[in-house]
Write a protein that holds these residues in place. Structure first.
Motif, mmCIF file in Angstrom:
data_model
loop_
_atom_site.group_PDB
_atom_site.id
_atom_site.type_symbol
_atom_site.label_atom_id
_atom_site.label_comp_id
_atom_site.label_asym_id
_atom_site.label_seq_id
_atom_site.Cartn_x
_atom_site.Cartn_y
_atom_site.Cartn_z
ATOM 1 N N GLY A 19 44.706 29.307 59.936
ATOM 2 C CA GLY A 19 44.728 28.966 61.349
ATOM 3 C C GLY A 19 43.801 29.822 62.192
ATOM 4 O O GLY A 19 42.833 30.421 61.697
ATOM 5 N N HIS A 20 44.112 29.900 63.482
ATOM 6 C CA HIS A 20 43.253 30.616 64.428
ATOM 7 C C HIS A 20 44.129 31.390 65.409
ATOM 8 O O HIS A 20 45.182 30.911 65.846
ATOM 9 C CB HIS A 20 42.376 29.628 65.196
ATOM 10 N N SER A 21 43.681 32.584 65.764
ATOM 11 C CA SER A 21 44.416 33.419 66.712
ATOM 12 C C SER A 21 43.477 33.926 67.800
ATOM 13 O O SER A 21 42.332 34.293 67.518
ATOM 14 C CB SER A 21 45.067 34.609 65.997
ATOM 15 N N ILE A 22 43.971 33.922 69.028
ATOM 16 C CA ILE A 22 43.209 34.417 70.180
ATOM 17 C C ILE A 22 44.064 35.430 70.922
ATOM 18 O O ILE A 22 45.265 35.215 71.125
ATOM 19 C CB ILE A 22 42.821 33.271 71.143
ATOM 20 N N GLY B 292 52.363 39.708 62.484
ATOM 21 C CA GLY B 292 52.205 38.661 61.481
ATOM 22 C C GLY B 292 52.723 37.347 61.984
ATOM 23 O O GLY B 292 51.970 36.485 62.392
ATOM 24 N N GLY B 293 54.041 37.183 62.048
ATOM 25 C CA GLY B 293 54.629 35.964 62.564
ATOM 26 C C GLY B 293 54.420 34.787 61.620
ATOM 27 O O GLY B 293 53.713 34.875 60.621
ATOM 28 N N PRO B 294 55.049 33.651 61.920
ATOM 29 C CA PRO B 294 54.864 32.474 61.069
ATOM 30 C C PRO B 294 53.462 31.923 61.210
ATOM 31 O O PRO B 294 52.894 31.937 62.294
ATOM 32 C CB PRO B 294 55.907 31.494 61.615
ATOM 33 N N ARG B 295 52.886 31.437 60.115
ATOM 34 C CA ARG B 295 51.526 30.901 60.160
ATOM 35 C C ARG B 295 51.545 29.404 59.873
ATOM 36 O O ARG B 295 50.744 28.892 59.109
ATOM 37 C CB ARG B 295 50.637 31.640 59.161
ATOM 38 N N GLU B 296 52.484 28.731 60.499
ATOM 39 C CA GLU B 296 52.564 27.287 60.331
ATOM 40 C C GLU B 296 53.294 26.703 61.535
ATOM 41 O O GLU B 296 53.898 27.428 62.321
ATOM 42 C CB GLU B 296 53.312 26.933 59.045
ATOM 43 N N GLY B 297 53.225 25.384 61.674
ATOM 44 C CA GLY B 297 53.942 24.713 62.751
ATOM 45 C C GLY B 297 53.210 24.796 64.069
ATOM 46 O O GLY B 297 51.991 24.944 64.138
ATOM 47 N N ALA B 298 53.985 24.697 65.152
ATOM 48 C CA ALA B 298 53.419 24.683 66.506
ATOM 49 C C ALA B 298 52.879 26.060 66.873
ATOM 50 O O ALA B 298 53.286 27.076 66.304
ATOM 51 C CB ALA B 298 54.487 24.252 67.498
ATOM 52 N N PRO B 299 51.956 26.112 67.835
ATOM 53 C CA PRO B 299 51.431 27.413 68.277
ATOM 54 C C PRO B 299 52.558 28.310 68.780
ATOM 55 O O PRO B 299 53.532 27.833 69.357
ATOM 56 C CB PRO B 299 50.485 27.031 69.419
ATOM 57 N N TRP B 300 52.419 29.607 68.549
ATOM 58 C CA TRP B 300 53.409 30.558 69.034
ATOM 59 C C TRP B 300 52.726 31.714 69.743
ATOM 60 O O TRP B 300 51.546 31.983 69.552
ATOM 61 C CB TRP B 300 54.311 31.060 67.910
ATOM 62 N N ILE B 301 53.503 32.380 70.585
ATOM 63 C CA ILE B 301 52.974 33.434 71.467
ATOM 64 C C ILE B 301 53.568 34.785 71.076
ATOM 65 O O ILE B 301 54.750 34.876 70.733
ATOM 66 C CB ILE B 301 53.335 33.132 72.929
ATOM 67 N N ARG B 302 52.746 35.803 71.146
ATOM 68 C CA ARG B 302 53.192 37.190 70.963
ATOM 69 C C ARG B 302 52.693 37.992 72.151
ATOM 70 O O ARG B 302 51.555 37.821 72.590
ATOM 71 C CB ARG B 302 52.632 37.749 69.655
ATOM 72 N N VAL B 303 53.532 38.867 72.678
ATOM 73 C CA VAL B 303 53.150 39.706 73.811
ATOM 74 C C VAL B 303 53.326 41.174 73.421
ATOM 75 O O VAL B 303 54.438 41.593 73.092
ATOM 76 C CB VAL B 303 53.991 39.390 75.068
ATOM 77 N N THR C 294 44.588 25.265 64.927
ATOM 78 C CA THR C 294 43.168 25.138 65.240
ATOM 79 C C THR C 294 42.841 26.006 66.443
ATOM 80 O O THR C 294 43.733 26.401 67.207
ATOM 81 C CB THR C 294 42.784 23.682 65.560
ATOM 82 N N ARG C 295 41.564 26.263 66.638
ATOM 83 C CA ARG C 295 41.124 27.074 67.778
ATOM 84 C C ARG C 295 41.450 26.378 69.095
ATOM 85 O O ARG C 295 41.914 27.010 70.056
ATOM 86 C CB ARG C 295 39.621 27.350 67.666
ATOM 87 N N ALA C 296 41.204 25.070 69.168
ATOM 88 C CA ALA C 296 41.463 24.328 70.405
ATOM 89 C C ALA C 296 42.946 24.364 70.752
ATOM 90 O O ALA C 296 43.328 24.522 71.920
ATOM 91 C CB ALA C 296 40.984 22.885 70.259
ATOM 92 N N GLN C 297 43.786 24.229 69.742
ATOM 93 C CA GLN C 297 45.233 24.263 69.954
ATOM 94 C C GLN C 297 45.666 25.637 70.480
ATOM 95 O O GLN C 297 46.474 25.735 71.419
ATOM 96 C CB GLN C 297 45.928 23.955 68.622
ATOM 97 N N ALA C 298 45.128 26.682 69.893
ATOM 98 C CA ALA C 298 45.481 28.042 70.308
ATOM 99 C C ALA C 298 45.038 28.305 71.743
ATOM 100 O O ALA C 298 45.793 28.880 72.546
ATOM 101 C CB ALA C 298 44.840 29.056 69.359
ATOM 102 N N ILE D 204 38.528 31.205 81.474
ATOM 103 C CA ILE D 204 37.741 31.383 80.242
ATOM 104 C C ILE D 204 38.244 30.445 79.156
ATOM 105 O O ILE D 204 37.470 29.740 78.502
ATOM 106 C CB ILE D 204 37.831 32.844 79.747
ATOM 107 N N LEU D 205 39.553 30.437 78.936
ATOM 108 C CA LEU D 205 40.131 29.676 77.835
ATOM 109 C C LEU D 205 39.931 28.167 77.981
ATOM 110 O O LEU D 205 39.997 27.433 76.994
ATOM 111 C CB LEU D 205 41.627 29.991 77.720
ATOM 112 N N ARG D 206 39.682 27.716 79.223
ATOM 113 C CA ARG D 206 39.469 26.286 79.464
ATOM 114 C C ARG D 206 38.005 25.954 79.725
ATOM 115 O O ARG D 206 37.679 24.793 79.985
ATOM 116 C CB ARG D 206 40.330 25.841 80.653
ATOM 117 N N HIS D 207 37.134 26.945 79.651
ATOM 118 C CA HIS D 207 35.719 26.722 79.954
ATOM 119 C C HIS D 207 35.057 25.963 78.799
ATOM 120 O O HIS D 207 35.283 26.276 77.622
ATOM 121 C CB HIS D 207 35.009 28.055 80.173
#
Length: 647
Positions: free
Chosen positions: A323-326, A359-370, A397-401, A427-430
């Motif tokens: 997947g992809h992480s931002i 780490g967190g889960p690397r599958e399913g819907a996008p998830w957030i970490r703070v 995917t990058r777009a999903q993230a 930025i994230l929507r540019h």
């Protein structure tokens, strides 16, 4: 065996290390300055030791005090975090000499990379591509522009871009002063400056038994003042040029092996659009942006740091990325005002969504970490870095993230201190970001944020006025059931005014038998904390939070305008005031001097960065209220420039 870890740091990285320590059953020890006594990380530690003072040089940079604290609290290991003493070889040696376990690389490896000047020589000899180094006295017009860099640290401090030989000497002096304050070493050097490029780095992990992992690459090209703002894994550039990945990994492994590296580290490169790259530096510590690597690999890098320090072996190969992480860095700063740091009380800090451990889960819907250094009620002081939190997302995917992260930031409640939140969403929507066009010149090419949305601010002002009216009715001592400002016969409406930056919005409304009437909107519901408006047939609910001198409506922060301002609070024309609390480090003028618009008059240090106070126009300096070394509060008058009358 490690049983108790002292973190020689503060804020979010201390909380981050404590989180893993708790999960592993270890005790945690915090050190804190006087300014950080009430910080969240101090409360979360099993034990805490006070380092008297506020400035880093008095506290977090005092290695002997940190080691004394570890011994006093019964810690048997020290984790340096990042910044402060994390790349100080003498501190690492002193920790080991005191009989404590050092959660970091060998002292010799830190020393070899501690000077960027010597590090480049070592990397060149190891076959890693490098940029040539320039001595300050040898720089010519043909070499411009050049980058002045601190030899002993990172994070953008002690770094200046110089485009004119006339500016070189003063910029070197400024960089030296900033580097000395941040790292305790004022040594700087010059190298060619590439205005556009990609900042690509490789996470390495090496054990004591000869195994060296290139865990994965990150791209950190979007920067301000040479400090990263957005980081992601994998790199969009490397994804476009797959053959580049193995060459990067090979160079990173060579760098680590050349210095006998052990532990977690990062090898940074400057890359071009064709896939060429050059060694910048090796950070012999955990990076701020390590969570994006954890997110795509499932690793807990802090846990591996502890395991390696205890002598454990790495498996033969690192896990594959998924997947992809931002990650975005949420700073207390004003991007539209030269990135000026902000201080004050953070009345509310709330990000919705689910937070996962490293780490967190690397599958399913996008998830957030703070990863945050603050909570609601925290004080943002001028003594340390302006970063409040890191917000990290993982997506398939990058777009999903990017979409999920932008949405979470927009919904966040961050009240009391101005931040770069709106810039991050932009930025994230540019389109350029979504296309992967993320060079180090991103802000130069695309600007700094979207234009002001005057319509949204005006609606926010209407909401603030109606919520205020509801509050006043709810707290009225007599005739609470009557509408505020009621008249049997229709008269003029009531007016409230609010400011957003330098823009003022006047709101007129009337209480009638049929409810509240306000131009341009239908009021469906109005309470002290929630207002529902219908504008052009679209109904929207708005949350409202009011504090002394501040009203927050969604992401818009409004300042109520006093109807009858105190004349004694008015400033003399031409007054220059302190934009934040800080220390005057230099004064470049005297009373009576002629000054020109934009000329630097004095320099403040706040949040480990220097800030220039410039003349607003051509004129004469008629008052100078401060001297070098003086502490000033926000809003204090520093100097007064009498503007020259135009002929």
């Amino acid at each position: 065996m490690i049983t108790s870890v002292l973190v020689a740091n503060r804020g979010e990285i201390a909380r981050r290390v404590f989180r893993t320590a708790r999960a592993l059953g270890l005790q945690s020890v915090a050190v804190h300055s006087s300014a950080d006594a009430a910080a969240p990380y101090v409360a979360e530690a099993d034990a805490a030791v006070h380092l008297p003072g506020t400035a880093p040089a008095e506290t977090y940079l005092r290695g002997e005090l940190v080691i004394e604290a570890a011994l006093k609290a019964g810690a048997d290991a020290v984790h340096p975090g990042y910044g402060f003493l994390s790349e100080n070889a003498e501190f690492a040696a002193a920790v080991i000499e005191a009989g404590l376990t050092w959660i970091g690389p060998p002292v010799e490896a830190i020393a070899s990379m501690g000077s960027k000047i010597e590090a480049k020589k070592l990397m060149d000899a190891a076959g890693v591509p490098v940029l040539r180094q320039l001595a300050a006295g040898d720089v010519t017009d043909a070499d411009l522009p050049v980058l002045v860099k601190a030899s002993a640290g990172g994070g953008g401090r002690g770094m200046r871009v110089v485009e004119s030989l006339a500016e070189l000497r003063s910029e070197i002096a400024s960089a030296e002063a900033e580097a000395l304050s941040a790292f305790g070493d004022g040594t700087v050097f010059c190298e060619p400056y590439l205005a556009t490029g990609r900042h690509i780095e490789v996470q390495v992990l090496a054990d004591q038994h000869g195994t060296v992992w290139a865990v994965g690459e990150r791209e950190c090209s979007i920067q301000r003042r040479h400090q990263k703002v957005v980081e992601e894994a994998p790199s969009p550039l490397v994804e476009r040029i797959p053959s580049m990945r193995e060459r990067l990994y090979d160079a990173a492994r060579k760098a680590a092996e050349a210095i006998g590296y052990v532990g977690a580290g990062t090898v940074e490169f400057l890359a071009d659009e064709e896939g060429g790259f050059y060694f910048l530096e090796m950070n012999t510590r955990l990076q701020v942006e390590h969570p994006v690597t954890e997110s795509v690999t499932g690793l807990d890098l802090v846990a591996w740091q502890l395991a390696i320090a205890a002598g454990e072996k790495l498996p033969a190969e690192p896990p594959a990325a998924v997947g992809h992480s931002i990650e975005v860095r949420l700073y207390a700063e004003d991007p539209l005002n030269d990135w000026q740091p902000q201080t004050g009380t953070l009345h509310r800090f709330s990000l919705s969504g689910t937070s996962f451990e490293a780490g967190g889960p690397r599958e399913g819907a996008p998830w957030i970490r703070v990863d945050s250094g603050v909570v609601s009620g925290s004080e943002v002081s001028p003594y340390y870095d302006a970063m409040l939190a890191k917000v990290i997302v993982w997506g398939a995917t990058r777009a999903q993230a990017a979409a999920r992260l932008a949405a979470e930031l927009q919904r966040a409640e961050i009240h009391g201190v101005r931040t770069n939140r709106d810039l991050l969403v932009w930025i994230l929507r540019h389109p350029a970001f979504l296309a992967g066009d993320t060079t180090t010149a991103f802000f130069d090419e695309h600007g700094v944020g979207a234009p002001v949305d005057g319509d949204a601010e005006r609606v926010a002002a209407v909401v603030a006025a109606l919520a205020d009216a509801a509050t006043r009715r709810g707290t009225a001592r007599v005739q609470r059931g009557l509408p505020g400002g009621w008249r049997n016969l229709a008269s003029q409406g009531q007016r409230k005014s609010y400011r957003v930056g330098d823009r003022q919005y006047d709101v007129d409304y009337r209480m009638t038998r049929d409810g509240v009437v306000v131009d341009g909107a239908t009021v469906v519901e109005a309470s002290a904390v929630r207002v529902v408006l219908e504008v052009d047939g679209v109904r929207r609910a708005h949350s409202v939070a009011a504090y002394p001198g501040l009203v927050c409506v969604g992401s818009v922060a409004l300042t109520p305008v006093e109807r009858f301002p105190d004349p004694s609070q008015q400033l003399v024309a031409g007054s220059l005031v302190a934009p934040m609390p800080g220390t005057v480090v230099r004064v470049g003028v005297e009373v009576g001097d002629k000054v020109t618009a934009g000329q630097g008059l004095l320099w403040l240090e706040a949040m480990k960065m220097e800030h220039t106070i410039s003349a607003p126009a051509d004129g004469i300096l008629v008052e100078l209220a401060v001297a070098a070394g003086q502490q000033v509060e926000v809003g204090a008058v520093l100097a007064v420039v009498q503007v020259e009358e135009s002929a």
